[in-house]
Design a protein around this motif. Sequence first.
Motif, PDB file in Angstrom:
ATOM      1  N   PHE A 533       0.880   3.983   2.915  1.00 54.13           N
ATOM      2  CA  PHE A 533       1.282   3.478   4.318  1.00 54.13           C
ATOM      3  C   PHE A 533       0.376   4.114   5.417  1.00 54.13           C
ATOM      4  O   PHE A 533       0.113   5.216   5.591  1.00 54.13           O
ATOM      5  N   VAL A 534      -0.081   2.957   5.936  1.00 51.85           N
ATOM      6  CA  VAL A 534      -0.994   3.198   7.130  1.00 51.85           C
ATOM      7  C   VAL A 534      -0.288   2.825   8.618  1.00 51.85           C
ATOM      8  O   VAL A 534       0.176   1.698   8.523  1.00 51.85           O
ATOM      9  N   ASP A 535      -0.594   3.593   9.508  1.00 54.78           N
ATOM     10  CA  ASP A 535      -0.051   3.407  10.736  1.00 54.78           C
ATOM     11  C   ASP A 535      -0.965   2.226  11.633  1.00 54.78           C
ATOM     12  O   ASP A 535      -2.238   2.295  11.602  1.00 54.78           O
ATOM     13  N   ARG A 536      -0.162   1.012  11.696  1.00 51.48           N
ATOM     14  CA  ARG A 536      -0.731  -0.129  12.221  1.00 51.48           C
ATOM     15  C   ARG A 536      -1.432   0.004  13.620  1.00 51.48           C
ATOM     16  O   ARG A 536      -2.259  -0.976  13.955  1.00 51.48           O
ATOM     17  N   ASP A 537      -0.905   0.886  14.236  1.00 48.32           N
ATOM     18  CA  ASP A 537      -1.662   1.178  15.556  1.00 48.32           C
ATOM     19  C   ASP A 537      -2.743   2.012  15.574  1.00 48.32           C
ATOM     20  O   ASP A 537      -3.319   2.312  16.476  1.00 48.32           O
ATOM     21  N   LYS A 538      -3.330   2.329  14.435  1.00 45.96           N
ATOM     22  CA  LYS A 538      -4.591   3.422  14.414  1.00 45.96           C
ATOM     23  C   LYS A 538      -5.604   2.419  13.474  1.00 45.96           C
ATOM     24  O   LYS A 538      -5.173   1.693  12.654  1.00 45.96           O
ATOM     25  N   PRO A 539      -6.845   2.835  13.670  1.00 43.59           N
ATOM     26  CA  PRO A 539      -7.871   2.246  12.863  1.00 43.59           C
ATOM     27  C   PRO A 539      -7.473   2.485  11.407  1.00 43.59           C
ATOM     28  O   PRO A 539      -7.462   3.387  11.037  1.00 43.59           O
ATOM     29  N   GLN A 540      -7.517   1.373  10.377  1.00 40.41           N
ATOM     30  CA  GLN A 540      -7.465   1.778   9.042  1.00 40.41           C
ATOM     31  C   GLN A 540      -8.549   2.274   8.449  1.00 40.41           C
ATOM     32  O   GLN A 540      -9.665   1.917   8.555  1.00 40.41           O
ATOM     33  N   PRO A 541      -8.339   3.595   7.658  1.00 41.82           N
ATOM     34  CA  PRO A 541      -9.369   4.189   7.013  1.00 41.82           C
ATOM     35  C   PRO A 541      -9.752   3.655   5.793  1.00 41.82           C
ATOM     36  O   PRO A 541      -9.089   2.698   5.253  1.00 41.82           O
ATOM     37  N   PRO A 542     -10.976   3.672   5.091  1.00 45.84           N
ATOM     38  CA  PRO A 542     -11.135   3.335   3.876  1.00 45.84           C
ATOM     39  C   PRO A 542     -10.425   3.731   2.930  1.00 45.84           C
ATOM     40  O   PRO A 542     -10.133   4.937   2.819  1.00 45.84           O
ATOM     41  N   ILE A 543      -9.568   2.954   2.160  1.00 43.22           N
ATOM     42  CA  ILE A 543      -8.671   3.408   1.006  1.00 43.22           C
ATOM     43  C   ILE A 543      -9.332   3.094  -0.319  1.00 43.22           C
ATOM     44  O   ILE A 543      -9.599   1.910  -0.483  1.00 43.22           O
ATOM     45  N   PRO A 544      -9.481   3.937  -1.227  1.00 43.15           N
ATOM     46  CA  PRO A 544     -10.154   3.551  -2.583  1.00 43.15           C
ATOM     47  C   PRO A 544      -9.278   2.559  -3.073  1.00 43.15           C
ATOM     48  O   PRO A 544      -8.124   2.551  -3.121  1.00 43.15           O
ATOM     49  N   ALA A 545     -10.008   1.584  -4.053  1.00 46.19           N
ATOM     50  CA  ALA A 545      -9.063   0.588  -4.610  1.00 46.19           C
ATOM     51  C   ALA A 545      -8.398   0.977  -5.911  1.00 46.19           C
ATOM     52  O   ALA A 545      -7.481   0.676  -6.428  1.00 46.19           O
ATOM     53  N   THR A 546      -8.956   2.373  -6.274  1.00 42.93           N
ATOM     54  CA  THR A 546      -8.186   3.068  -7.442  1.00 42.93           C
ATOM     55  C   THR A 546      -8.095   4.683  -7.125  1.00 42.93           C
ATOM     56  O   THR A 546      -8.956   5.096  -6.418  1.00 42.93           O
ATOM     57  N   LEU A 547      -7.105   5.294  -7.504  1.00 44.83           N
ATOM     58  CA  LEU A 547      -7.099   6.791  -7.638  1.00 44.83           C
ATOM     59  C   LEU A 547      -6.606   7.225  -9.136  1.00 44.83           C
ATOM     60  O   LEU A 547      -5.647   6.833  -9.538  1.00 44.83           O
ATOM     61  N   ASP A 548      -7.749   7.899  -9.678  1.00 44.30           N
ATOM     62  CA  ASP A 548      -7.513   8.206 -11.050  1.00 44.30           C
ATOM     63  C   ASP A 548      -7.121   7.157 -12.026  1.00 44.30           C
ATOM     64  O   ASP A 548      -6.348   7.372 -12.894  1.00 44.30           O
ATOM     65  N   GLY A 549      -7.796   6.031 -11.610  1.00 37.73           N
ATOM     66  CA  GLY A 549      -7.383   4.854 -12.518  1.00 37.73           C
ATOM     67  C   GLY A 549      -6.318   3.973 -12.176  1.00 37.73           C
ATOM     68  O   GLY A 549      -5.906   3.279 -12.930  1.00 37.73           O
ATOM     69  N   VAL A 550      -5.697   4.659 -11.139  1.00 38.34           N
ATOM     70  CA  VAL A 550      -4.379   3.823 -10.741  1.00 38.34           C
ATOM     71  C   VAL A 550      -4.565   2.814  -9.462  1.00 38.34           C
ATOM     72  O   VAL A 550      -5.039   3.563  -8.546  1.00 38.34           O
ATOM     73  N   THR A 552      -4.651   0.968  -5.936  1.00 36.74           N
ATOM     74  CA  THR A 552      -3.664   1.503  -4.856  1.00 36.74           C
ATOM     75  C   THR A 552      -3.394   0.029  -3.929  1.00 36.74           C
ATOM     76  O   THR A 552      -4.144  -1.021  -4.284  1.00 36.74           O
ATOM     77  N   ARG A 553      -2.380   0.148  -3.138  1.00 30.28           N
ATOM     78  CA  ARG A 553      -1.902  -0.999  -2.377  1.00 30.28           C
ATOM     79  C   ARG A 553      -1.657  -0.386  -1.002  1.00 30.28           C
ATOM     80  O   ARG A 553      -1.008   0.577  -0.752  1.00 30.28           O
ATOM     81  N   VAL A 554      -2.252  -0.897   0.170  1.00 35.03           N
ATOM     82  CA  VAL A 554      -2.049  -0.594   1.770  1.00 35.03           C
ATOM     83  C   VAL A 554      -1.036  -1.264   2.082  1.00 35.03           C
ATOM     84  O   VAL A 554      -0.944  -2.582   2.193  1.00 35.03           O
ATOM     85  N   LYS A 555       0.198  -0.524   2.654  1.00 32.79           N
ATOM     86  CA  LYS A 555       1.014  -1.296   3.670  1.00 32.79           C
ATOM     87  C   LYS A 555       0.836  -0.625   5.144  1.00 32.79           C
ATOM     88  O   LYS A 555       1.058   0.397   5.365  1.00 32.79           O
ATOM     89  N   SER A 556       0.648  -1.690   5.967  1.00 35.03           N
ATOM     90  CA  SER A 556       0.622  -1.369   7.352  1.00 35.03           C
ATOM     91  C   SER A 556       2.017  -1.309   7.885  1.00 35.03           C
ATOM     92  O   SER A 556       2.736  -2.390   7.928  1.00 35.03           O
ATOM     93  N   VAL A 557       2.177  -0.236   8.540  1.00 30.58           N
ATOM     94  CA  VAL A 557       3.735   0.326   9.134  1.00 30.58           C
ATOM     95  C   VAL A 557       3.585   0.691  10.499  1.00 30.58           C
ATOM     96  O   VAL A 557       2.555   1.031  10.965  1.00 30.58           O
ATOM     97  N   GLY A 558       4.669   0.786  11.207  1.00 31.48           N
ATOM     98  CA  GLY A 558       4.743   1.581  12.390  1.00 31.48           C
ATOM     99  C   GLY A 558       4.978   2.934  11.903  1.00 31.48           C
ATOM    100  O   GLY A 558       5.479   3.230  10.942  1.00 31.48           O
ATOM    101  N   ARG A 559       5.025   3.759  13.066  1.00 31.69           N
ATOM    102  CA  ARG A 559       5.229   5.187  13.045  1.00 31.69           C
ATOM    103  C   ARG A 559       6.771   5.174  12.526  1.00 31.69           C
ATOM    104  O   ARG A 559       7.559   4.751  13.231  1.00 31.69           O
ATOM    105  N   PHE A 560       6.873   6.021  11.405  1.00 34.39           N
ATOM    106  CA  PHE A 560       8.181   6.119  10.870  1.00 34.39           C
ATOM    107  C   PHE A 560       9.012   7.506  11.860  1.00 34.39           C
ATOM    108  O   PHE A 560       8.309   8.472  12.014  1.00 34.39           O
ATOM    109  N   LYS A 561      10.027   6.752  12.318  1.00 37.62           N
ATOM    110  CA  LYS A 561      10.730   7.682  13.339  1.00 37.62           C
ATOM    111  C   LYS A 561      12.061   8.212  12.690  1.00 37.62           C
ATOM    112  O   LYS A 561      12.680   7.187  12.143  1.00 37.62           O
ATOM    113  N   ALA A 562      12.660   9.195  13.151  1.00 37.81           N
ATOM    114  CA  ALA A 562      13.975   9.637  12.779  1.00 37.81           C
ATOM    115  C   ALA A 562      15.190   9.328  13.759  1.00 37.81           C
ATOM    116  O   ALA A 562      16.398   9.223  13.475  1.00 37.81           O
TER     117      ALA A 562
END
Length: 582
Positions: A533-550, A552-562
């Motif tokens: 989950f990536v904060d849509r208001d910030k520059p998206q960092p590079p996310i590896p296509a896989t982690l330990d062979g699994v 990844t999927r990137v979801k752009s969201v707003g800041r989670f607030k309570a």
Amino acid sequence: MRSRYLLLTVLLPILLWLGCGGGSTPPPPPVVVTVFASAVTVAAGGTASFTASVTGTSNHNVTWQVNGTNSGNATVGTIDVNGQYTAPLVIPTPATVTVTAVSQANAAKTASAGITVTLIISPLAAALNVSDAVCIATQPFTTVGQGSAVIDWSVNGTPGGDPIFGTIDASGQYTSPLAIPDPPSFNVTATSQADSTVTASAGVSISAGGPGVNEAFQGVPIKLGTSGGNDLDQTSQFCCSGTLGALVTRNGTNFILSNNHVLARSGHAAVGENISQPGLVDTNCTTATHVADFTQAVTLNQGGTSAADAALAQVVSGQVDPTGAILQLGTISCGLAQPAPPASTTEVPTIGLFVAKSGRTSGLTCGTIAATNVMVQVQYENSCGSNSTFLVTYNNQVEIDSTTFSAPGDSGSLIVDATTAEPVALLFAGDPSSTIANPIQAVLAALPDTAKPPNIPTFVGGATHTVSACTGTFNANAQQLAAASASRPREEDFARAVSAKENHAVALMSDPAVIGVGVGAGDAPGEAAIIVFVDRDKPQPPIPATLDGVKTRVKSVGRFKAFEGPVCPSKSDMLRERISLH
């Protein structure tokens, strides 16, 4: 003499040129006509305004035409001298007509604009409750503009509709489904058989219980899934509240279960503070029915990790329904979902699980768990309406990927399995596209009786049952249930993804743009993926296509607030709901 003659021959053309005034007169500017339209479409029988600009002449008047006819006619529409166009009552063929302005100074100079005459559908919007076999919710739709052409009707893009979103007959009579569809809002569309480009749509929304039922004042003993909160949760400018989620019992004493930020003012409450129904946001910041006393809350560790955002308030005798009934969780009667207790047993949340919740703002909604095992940062306000905030990190949370599952004010709602009514999670945060919830086992484990450990709360409820407004009395949502089940990863794939998430979540979240990492369904059936989950208001960092062979999927969201929520006027002050979804 010869030289003087030459001089004269040179001067003569110059004098002739000077005698002509120093040069030729430039031609007059061309006449230019420009047309402006107030709209590109107009309903049958409706009006639109056209204006014309004429330059290059002192005569700025124009003659208006529709499809080449001065002033138009009843077939293509008429236009007056001021450019006011009136569409015909029957849509012409073709439906787009041409309005032309002709310069009265030079009839060869014109300009045109097209406008499309559209079908009218009435009503433009309809809000209906789910129905059962006895009390059917229906809504007639009518059209204007098709003339003698036959209308084809569709629901959510399906001709004639289907059991999921409801059906519509040839006369435009719509019948609601037996359950809340996902999404709960969709369109009914009318299309002319004579011209498939002639269409009109109306919005339909399906709910269970009618608007505002969860926000309203209730007589005692109150049902849960309703508006409520701490009487002291207010400042000079704001007041806050959320949802009184469910009834639990511990060592023979009954408590209301909700969030720390709803019952305990984000950790600032003292034991014994009054909990009321409805909440302050629904009473113009004045206290209402005293139903419970704040008792215990899980600590919110500012800048650190917390087990859950949860709290208990001991029930005032006689003020809460002793069966633990939650609004809209039961059977449907005459189009309205009735209150019912949840099941007394709990269930572990899993990817693809079809779930339901009843909350203060959005009432009963249905959705599917998209991710589990989510490590996530959640932002809190230091006090109601404050601009001062702090972060709390949670691990192994639940995420529901939906824009309709929850809304501001639903914090504290109990999430249950829609097919069994077993408690699954406690809603507490999110953004407009996601809901974040604590797994219910973590919630209960974090609220032991400190005087008699390790006794933890259990739900006041009954046998398992379906949430009829979500599953349908006759299982109308079988397709949805099947699709949800098919999205669940295989056990071995899920375990591998959880291990990879645990190995990399902390490193990923060291980047300020990454606010959550969890496990969800992959692209292929049975496959698991790591959801970042990536904060849509910030520059998206590079996310590896896989982690330990699994993968990844990137979801752009707003800041989670309570508990950041909408602000509503009240007297000279403002009200703020304590929830984090918008």
